[in-house]
Write a protein that holds these residues in place. Structure first.
Motif, PDB file in Angstrom:
ATOM      1  N   LYS A  84      -4.992  -1.481  -7.252  1.00 51.79           N
ATOM      2  CA  LYS A  84      -6.069  -1.968  -6.378  1.00 51.79           C
ATOM      3  C   LYS A  84      -5.786  -1.684  -4.909  1.00 51.79           C
ATOM      4  N   ARG A 128       0.829  -1.211   0.000  1.00 59.85           N
ATOM      5  CA  ARG A 128       0.000   0.000   0.000  1.00 59.85           C
ATOM      6  C   ARG A 128       0.863   1.260   0.000  1.00 59.85           C
ATOM      7  N   TYR A 130      -3.929   0.908  -3.810  1.00 56.49           N
ATOM      8  CA  TYR A 130      -3.668   2.337  -3.607  1.00 56.49           C
ATOM      9  C   TYR A 130      -4.766   2.919  -2.719  1.00 56.49           C
ATOM     10  N   GLY A 131      -4.365   3.626  -1.676  1.00 62.66           N
ATOM     11  CA  GLY A 131      -5.356   4.168  -0.752  1.00 62.66           C
ATOM     12  C   GLY A 131      -4.795   5.341   0.029  1.00 62.66           C
ATOM     13  N   SER A 151      -1.099   5.343   0.883  1.00 59.12           N
ATOM     14  CA  SER A 151      -0.264   5.586  -0.296  1.00 59.12           C
ATOM     15  C   SER A 151      -0.113   7.078  -0.554  1.00 59.12           C
ATOM     16  N   PHE A 160     -11.298   8.211   0.437  1.00 58.61           N
ATOM     17  CA  PHE A 160     -11.110   6.758   0.531  1.00 58.61           C
ATOM     18  C   PHE A 160     -12.014   6.103   1.567  1.00 58.61           C
ATOM     19  N   ARG A 200     -14.512   4.645  -0.989  1.00 60.03           N
ATOM     20  CA  ARG A 200     -13.670   4.632  -2.182  1.00 60.03           C
ATOM     21  C   ARG A 200     -14.408   4.229  -3.456  1.00 60.03           C
ATOM     22  N   PRO A 239      -1.050   5.404  -8.155  1.00 60.47           N
ATOM     23  CA  PRO A 239      -2.480   5.639  -8.419  1.00 60.47           C
ATOM     24  C   PRO A 239      -3.002   4.632  -9.443  1.00 60.47           C
ATOM     25  N   GLU A 290      -8.973   6.645  -5.980  1.00 62.29           N
ATOM     26  CA  GLU A 290      -7.846   5.802  -6.385  1.00 62.29           C
ATOM     27  C   GLU A 290      -7.194   6.263  -7.691  1.00 62.29           C
ATOM     28  N   GLU A 291      -7.846   7.179  -8.407  1.00 63.35           N
ATOM     29  CA  GLU A 291      -7.295   7.674  -9.672  1.00 63.35           C
ATOM     30  C   GLU A 291      -6.393   8.892  -9.473  1.00 63.35           C
TER      31      GLU A 291
END
Length: 291
Positions: A165, A157, A167-168, A171, A228, A231, A162, A266-267
């Motif tokens: 799956k 993580r 990534y949060g 991150s 998030f 999310r 970005p 997440e993008e």
């Protein structure tokens, strides 16, 4: 006298002497393999004469490997028994007293570090690894690089880009301070007790210049948390409660920041989140002036 490292038998003997049983509550898993602690120090690039901070030194396996490389160590240990014993262990293994400073404290509450270390090297307890890392990066700007051993899931993580799956929020928050990379895997068998999860090494390099003010960091992190927390929702919905004015105001802020209201957290990069945080107060100020 050269510095010598701890072996598995000596580690168990030390634990018995101190009546220490590794506990899940403190996330304690002691490394009993000398090659592993030397690998961590090598990956961290620790050099002779540098000052390292180690969080959670435990019985001293990694501490001695850092000292063996010629560095000085500031060790932060929450367990009073372990903190009290560490200097004696180091002395018995060939370490001069002035090269090790032990801070008997909870790492999450530490606000000063003797020696102003520039490197962080640690086998971090699994249950507090992210909060501890973020606290140290926020509190000690002189820490410019480091390597930590963490649970594989946490490490992935921290280093995730970005769109990934995993990534949060961790991150993005880690990226606020610099760049992160996965730097190796660690066998479960080098720990006592053997954990039921895999471990990885994660390296970081702090950016040369601070990304923003403390006020800006707090605002950015609040937006990250909101994005998030839900999310799967589009940002215009996930951020609808943070700016006032519901999803319409969230959409307006996002558009002003150049972010699609239909995007998901997440993008977005840390730059995107920071830009949203910068745009929001400017919009609010214009609205209050009727502009």
């Amino acid at each position: 006298m050269p510095v010598t490292l701890l072996g598995a038998a000596e580690i168990r003997a030390l634990a018995a002497e101190l009546d220490v049983t590794p506990t899940k509550k403190l996330g304690q898993n002691f490394v009993v393999d000398a090659n592993t602690v030397r690998k961590i120090v090598h990956v961290a690039g620790v050099r002779d004469g540098e000052r390292v901070v180690e969080i959670g030194p435990g019985l001293g396996s990694l501490t001695l490997a850092i000292l063996e490389a010629g560095a000085a160590v500031t060790a932060v240990e929450i367990d009073h028994r372990l903190a009290e014993r560490l200097s004696a262990t180091a002395a018995a293994h060939g370490v001069a007293g002035d090269r090790l400073t032990v801070v008997d404290a909870d790492a999450l509450r530490v606000t000063e570090l003797p020696g102003d270390p520039t490197i962080l090297v640690a086998n971090l307890p699994y249950n507090v690894s992210v909060p501890v890392l973020l606290h140290f990066l926020e509190t000690f700007p002189h820490l410019d690089r480091g390597v930590v051993m963490v649970q594989a899931e946490v490490g992935e993580r921290l280093a995730a880009p970005p769109g990934s799956k995993v990534y949060g929020a961790p991150s993005v928050k880690a990226a606020w301070y610099g760049t992160w990379r996965l730097a190796g895997t660690v066998s479960r068998q080098v720990f006592w007790p053997v954990p039921n999860v895999d471990s990885v090494l994660v390296g970081f390099q702090r950016d040369g210049e601070p990304r923003g003010t403390e006020e800006e960091r707090r605002a950015t992190f609040a937006i990250v948390d909101a994005a998030f927390q839900q999310r799967r929702k589009m940002l215009r919905q996930a951020l609808s409660g943070i700016f006032g004015g519901g999803s319409a105001e969230a959409s307006a802020v996002l558009e002003a920041a150049g972010v699609a209201p239909t995007a998901r957290g997440e993008e977005l990069t840390v730059d995107d989140f920071q830009h949203i945080a910068r745009v929001a107060p400017a919009r609010s100020a214009r609205a209050s002036l009727g502009g």
